[in-house]
Design a protein around this motif. Sequence first.
Motif, PDB file in Angstrom:
ATOM      1  N   ARG A 171       0.821  -1.204   0.000  1.00  0.00           N
ATOM      2  CA  ARG A 171       0.000   0.000   0.000  1.00  0.00           C
ATOM      3  C   ARG A 171       0.864   1.267   0.000  1.00  0.00           C
ATOM      4  O   ARG A 171       0.415   2.325  -0.405  1.00  0.00           O
ATOM      5  CB  ARG A 171      -0.944  -0.001   1.209  1.00  0.00           C
ATOM      6  N   TYR A 172       2.094   1.151   0.500  1.00  0.00           N
ATOM      7  CA  TYR A 172       3.017   2.300   0.547  1.00  0.00           C
ATOM      8  C   TYR A 172       4.339   1.885  -0.093  1.00  0.00           C
ATOM      9  O   TYR A 172       5.306   1.584   0.616  1.00  0.00           O
ATOM     10  CB  TYR A 172       3.270   2.742   1.992  1.00  0.00           C
ATOM     11  N   PRO A 173       4.406   1.863  -1.436  1.00  0.00           N
ATOM     12  CA  PRO A 173       5.572   1.288  -2.118  1.00  0.00           C
ATOM     13  C   PRO A 173       6.910   1.943  -1.767  1.00  0.00           C
ATOM     14  O   PRO A 173       7.955   1.331  -1.943  1.00  0.00           O
ATOM     15  CB  PRO A 173       5.244   1.485  -3.601  1.00  0.00           C
ATOM     16  N   ASP A 174       6.870   3.178  -1.214  1.00  0.00           N
ATOM     17  CA  ASP A 174       8.146   3.789  -0.829  1.00  0.00           C
ATOM     18  C   ASP A 174       8.710   3.183   0.457  1.00  0.00           C
ATOM     19  O   ASP A 174       9.869   3.405   0.806  1.00  0.00           O
ATOM     20  CB  ASP A 174       7.952   5.300  -0.584  1.00  0.00           C
ATOM     21  N   PHE A 175       7.860   2.460   1.161  1.00  0.00           N
ATOM     22  CA  PHE A 175       8.250   1.862   2.434  1.00  0.00           C
ATOM     23  C   PHE A 175       8.904   0.507   2.157  1.00  0.00           C
ATOM     24  O   PHE A 175       8.228  -0.493   1.952  1.00  0.00           O
ATOM     25  CB  PHE A 175       6.995   1.696   3.295  1.00  0.00           C
ATOM     26  N   LYS A 176      10.245   0.493   2.103  1.00  0.00           N
ATOM     27  CA  LYS A 176      10.974  -0.735   1.755  1.00  0.00           C
ATOM     28  C   LYS A 176      11.035  -1.683   2.959  1.00  0.00           C
ATOM     29  O   LYS A 176      11.289  -1.231   4.079  1.00  0.00           O
ATOM     30  CB  LYS A 176      12.416  -0.414   1.327  1.00  0.00           C
ATOM     31  N   MET A 177      10.826  -2.955   2.699  1.00  0.00           N
ATOM     32  CA  MET A 177      10.922  -3.965   3.763  1.00  0.00           C
ATOM     33  C   MET A 177      11.468  -5.238   3.136  1.00  0.00           C
ATOM     34  O   MET A 177      10.981  -5.655   2.082  1.00  0.00           O
ATOM     35  CB  MET A 177       9.532  -4.268   4.324  1.00  0.00           C
ATOM     36  N   PRO A 178      12.472  -5.847   3.739  1.00  0.00           N
ATOM     37  CA  PRO A 178      13.072  -7.029   3.108  1.00  0.00           C
ATOM     38  C   PRO A 178      12.093  -8.204   3.038  1.00  0.00           C
ATOM     39  O   PRO A 178      11.331  -8.444   3.979  1.00  0.00           O
ATOM     40  CB  PRO A 178      14.248  -7.357   4.019  1.00  0.00           C
ATOM     41  N   LYS A 179      12.158  -8.910   1.918  1.00  0.00           N
ATOM     42  CA  LYS A 179      11.230 -10.025   1.705  1.00  0.00           C
ATOM     43  C   LYS A 179      11.418 -11.162   2.714  1.00  0.00           C
ATOM     44  O   LYS A 179      10.501 -11.937   2.949  1.00  0.00           O
ATOM     45  CB  LYS A 179      11.446 -10.598   0.299  1.00  0.00           C
ATOM     46  N   ASP A 180      12.642 -11.248   3.266  1.00  0.00           N
ATOM     47  CA  ASP A 180      12.857 -12.408   4.151  1.00  0.00           C
ATOM     48  C   ASP A 180      12.099 -12.281   5.480  1.00  0.00           C
ATOM     49  O   ASP A 180      12.180 -13.149   6.337  1.00  0.00           O
ATOM     50  CB  ASP A 180      14.339 -12.741   4.335  1.00  0.00           C
ATOM     51  N   ARG A 181      11.309 -11.207   5.641  1.00  0.00           N
ATOM     52  CA  ARG A 181      10.406 -11.162   6.798  1.00  0.00           C
ATOM     53  C   ARG A 181       9.445 -12.347   6.774  1.00  0.00           C
ATOM     54  O   ARG A 181       8.935 -12.770   7.799  1.00  0.00           O
ATOM     55  CB  ARG A 181       9.625  -9.847   6.833  1.00  0.00           C
ATOM     56  N   LEU A 182       9.204 -12.899   5.570  1.00  0.00           N
ATOM     57  CA  LEU A 182       8.283 -14.036   5.499  1.00  0.00           C
ATOM     58  C   LEU A 182       8.928 -15.311   6.062  1.00  0.00           C
ATOM     59  O   LEU A 182       8.232 -16.199   6.547  1.00  0.00           O
ATOM     60  CB  LEU A 182       7.790 -14.265   4.063  1.00  0.00           C
ATOM     61  N   LYS A 183      10.272 -15.364   6.016  1.00  0.00           N
ATOM     62  CA  LYS A 183      10.967 -16.487   6.665  1.00  0.00           C
ATOM     63  C   LYS A 183      10.757 -16.421   8.172  1.00  0.00           C
ATOM     64  O   LYS A 183      10.601 -17.436   8.849  1.00  0.00           O
ATOM     65  CB  LYS A 183      12.481 -16.395   6.405  1.00  0.00           C
ATOM     66  N   VAL A 184      10.780 -15.203   8.675  1.00  0.00           N
ATOM     67  CA  VAL A 184      10.546 -14.994  10.105  1.00  0.00           C
ATOM     68  C   VAL A 184       9.126 -15.445  10.439  1.00  0.00           C
ATOM     69  O   VAL A 184       8.893 -16.190  11.395  1.00  0.00           O
ATOM     70  CB  VAL A 184      10.739 -13.495  10.461  1.00  0.00           C
ATOM     71  N   GLU A 185       8.173 -14.991   9.632  1.00  0.00           N
ATOM     72  CA  GLU A 185       6.768 -15.368   9.855  1.00  0.00           C
ATOM     73  C   GLU A 185       6.624 -16.888   9.847  1.00  0.00           C
ATOM     74  O   GLU A 185       5.961 -17.471  10.714  1.00  0.00           O
ATOM     75  CB  GLU A 185       5.897 -14.731   8.758  1.00  0.00           C
ATOM     76  N   HIS A 186       7.273 -17.515   8.871  1.00  0.00           N
ATOM     77  CA  HIS A 186       7.158 -18.958   8.768  1.00  0.00           C
ATOM     78  C   HIS A 186       7.762 -19.664   9.982  1.00  0.00           C
ATOM     79  O   HIS A 186       7.196 -20.620  10.509  1.00  0.00           O
ATOM     80  CB  HIS A 186       7.831 -19.445   7.474  1.00  0.00           C
ATOM     81  N   ALA A 187       8.927 -19.162  10.446  1.00  0.00           N
ATOM     82  CA  ALA A 187       9.574 -19.786  11.605  1.00  0.00           C
ATOM     83  C   ALA A 187       8.655 -19.739  12.825  1.00  0.00           C
ATOM     84  O   ALA A 187       8.542 -20.715  13.577  1.00  0.00           O
ATOM     85  CB  ALA A 187      10.895 -19.079  11.902  1.00  0.00           C
ATOM     86  N   VAL A 188       7.977 -18.620  13.018  1.00  0.00           N
ATOM     87  CA  VAL A 188       7.085 -18.494  14.177  1.00  0.00           C
ATOM     88  C   VAL A 188       5.869 -19.415  14.022  1.00  0.00           C
ATOM     89  O   VAL A 188       5.456 -20.079  14.974  1.00  0.00           O
ATOM     90  CB  VAL A 188       6.621 -17.032  14.370  1.00  0.00           C
ATOM     91  N   LEU A 189       5.312 -19.439  12.826  1.00  0.00           N
ATOM     92  CA  LEU A 189       4.149 -20.310  12.613  1.00  0.00           C
ATOM     93  C   LEU A 189       4.525 -21.772  12.857  1.00  0.00           C
ATOM     94  O   LEU A 189       3.729 -22.561  13.362  1.00  0.00           O
ATOM     95  CB  LEU A 189       3.591 -20.125  11.194  1.00  0.00           C
ATOM     96  N   GLU A 190       5.773 -22.108  12.520  1.00  0.00           N
ATOM     97  CA  GLU A 190       6.249 -23.475  12.727  1.00  0.00           C
ATOM     98  C   GLU A 190       6.373 -23.819  14.219  1.00  0.00           C
ATOM     99  O   GLU A 190       5.924 -24.876  14.658  1.00  0.00           O
ATOM    100  CB  GLU A 190       7.615 -23.611  12.057  1.00  0.00           C
ATOM    101  N   VAL A 191       6.960 -22.918  14.984  1.00  0.00           N
ATOM    102  CA  VAL A 191       7.083 -23.160  16.442  1.00  0.00           C
ATOM    103  C   VAL A 191       5.695 -23.239  17.063  1.00  0.00           C
ATOM    104  O   VAL A 191       5.412 -24.105  17.888  1.00  0.00           O
ATOM    105  CB  VAL A 191       7.792 -21.993  17.169  1.00  0.00           C
ATOM    106  N   ALA A 192       4.826 -22.307  16.659  1.00  0.00           N
ATOM    107  CA  ALA A 192       3.483 -22.288  17.229  1.00  0.00           C
ATOM    108  C   ALA A 192       2.728 -23.558  16.848  1.00  0.00           C
ATOM    109  O   ALA A 192       1.966 -24.095  17.656  1.00  0.00           O
ATOM    110  CB  ALA A 192       2.731 -21.047  16.762  1.00  0.00           C
ATOM    111  N   ALA A 193       2.960 -24.049  15.640  1.00  0.00           N
ATOM    112  CA  ALA A 193       2.281 -25.279  15.209  1.00  0.00           C
ATOM    113  C   ALA A 193       2.708 -26.454  16.088  1.00  0.00           C
ATOM    114  O   ALA A 193       1.948 -27.401  16.291  1.00  0.00           O
ATOM    115  CB  ALA A 193       2.585 -25.568  13.744  1.00  0.00           C
ATOM    116  N   ARG A 194       3.927 -26.399  16.610  1.00  0.00           N
ATOM    117  CA  ARG A 194       4.395 -27.476  17.507  1.00  0.00           C
ATOM    118  C   ARG A 194       3.780 -27.350  18.896  1.00  0.00           C
ATOM    119  O   ARG A 194       3.413 -28.345  19.503  1.00  0.00           O
ATOM    120  CB  ARG A 194       5.918 -27.411  17.638  1.00  0.00           C
ATOM    121  N   HIS A 195       3.684 -26.125  19.401  1.00  0.00           N
ATOM    122  CA  HIS A 195       3.335 -25.958  20.823  1.00  0.00           C
ATOM    123  C   HIS A 195       1.929 -25.424  21.083  1.00  0.00           C
ATOM    124  O   HIS A 195       1.423 -25.561  22.186  1.00  0.00           O
ATOM    125  CB  HIS A 195       4.379 -25.060  21.496  1.00  0.00           C
ATOM    126  N   ALA A 196       1.347 -24.775  20.085  1.00  0.00           N
ATOM    127  CA  ALA A 196      -0.033 -24.263  20.240  1.00  0.00           C
ATOM    128  C   ALA A 196      -0.741 -24.365  18.892  1.00  0.00           C
ATOM    129  O   ALA A 196      -1.186 -23.358  18.339  1.00  0.00           O
ATOM    130  CB  ALA A 196       0.005 -22.817  20.737  1.00  0.00           C
TER     131      ALA A 196
END
Length: 400
Positions: free
Chosen positions: A63-88
């Motif tokens: 929505r704000y293309p000037d706001f740069k954010m690295p794509k590997d934030r999705l790796k972070v998201e995935h890592a958390v979803l993975e831990v949560a899938a194990r414990h909750a």
Amino acid sequence: MDALNEQTVRDYLRRKGLAELLGEGDWVAEPITEGNVNLLFRVKNPTAGRSVVVKQALGYAWRYPDFKMPKDRLKVEHAVLEVAARHAPEQVPEVYFFDPDDAVIVMEDLGHLEEMRAALRRGVRFPLAAEHLGRYLARTLFYTSDLYLPSGEKKRWAAEIVNPVLRKVQEDLVFTQPFVPHPNNRYSRPLEPLVREIYADDALRAEVLELKERYMTQAQALIHNDLHTGSVLAGPEATKVVDPEFAFFGPMGHDLGTYLGNLALAYAAFEAHAPSEEEKAAFRGWLLSSFEETWRVFEREFLAAWERDAQKDEWPSDTYRERYLRRLLRDAAGFGAAEMFRRLIGMAHVSDFWSIEDEEARAAAESLGLDIARKWIRESRELETIEDLSGLVREGRVLL
Ligand SMILES: Nc1ncnc2c1ncn2[C@@H]1O[C@H](COP(=O)(O)OP(=O)(O)OP(=O)(O)O)[C@@H](O)[C@H]1O
Ligand SMILES: [Mg+2]
């Protein structure tokens, strides 16, 4: 890979061999546009009655293309979803597929649930939210802390999930800008005198900067780092946490406080949303009982995990355990207050308040939120119980 669209997202699923998720038939794709940062699509097979959600991270906020954010934030998201899938596992969407190079996650469609923030505004009660969120918090935080993980493993993991760009966003927007006159800050005009008081309050700023320092330096557990009521999808029977792209190893109190602080914001905003005085009192009563219950479930589950799975040789003290929980409560109050301030006078506002069209009514509700936030910061070091914290919400006053 280019940005997906309604056409290419279907080809993408087939190309990745995921056709079985939906089954044969004519698939329909529609964008989900509630968020600001990533591209999301719901792809449905109406004949089979099946659907999935596809989330793609671009190198910027869509929505704000000037706001740069690295794509590997999705790796972070995935890592958390993975831990949560194990414990909750019941508290997160199931992940069907993840491609780190494309920065795409394909996950369970939670379209039957509603954004908790929007529902609270209408006075919707979620009888199981406290049980579910308390458990999510306890499990994800305990099992990614040094209480559980071997010391070396934890350090290696923390070195992998660094997330510097998104963390800096929060350092600025949550802990710095709302407490000084800053061009990014926005607030309702009638709040001007109150905001000036806040800018002039160096003792308040000092408390917040201590929180900021802890936020930047205390790698206590893998925290969600954006656990507000807009990251919770809820219904009568299920409660799911989404969008952990801001995650990193930080202080547990930040997740606890962000969630509880957003319940307090819903309480404050109900000043204007309540259809009657009767319903105002009734809904707020429910909200605060859910608030307290979330903490009680958190404590119960956290202690149960400690009893069952802590490295007891590393942390051999009952007194320490008691102190640990009390410290988390105090941290939650501090971090929760910072979250409230930033939603009321910082850059990122929330629909609880911006949906109130009448400026006077909105500012009145917001002043109640600010009053609660100031009480939380001032009292945070003295708190003993969750009732002390909910009591400060009850004592909050409209200041206009
Ligand atoms: N698995 C899902 N099933 C159904 N809807 C979902 C799912 N995940 C997300 N959504 C919807 O899409 C919205 C945006 O999702 P999400 O918060 O993950 O994206 P984002 O772009 O990171 O948003 P934000 O701007 O809040 O950071 C959510 O608020 C929710 O309404
Ligand atoms: Mg997001």
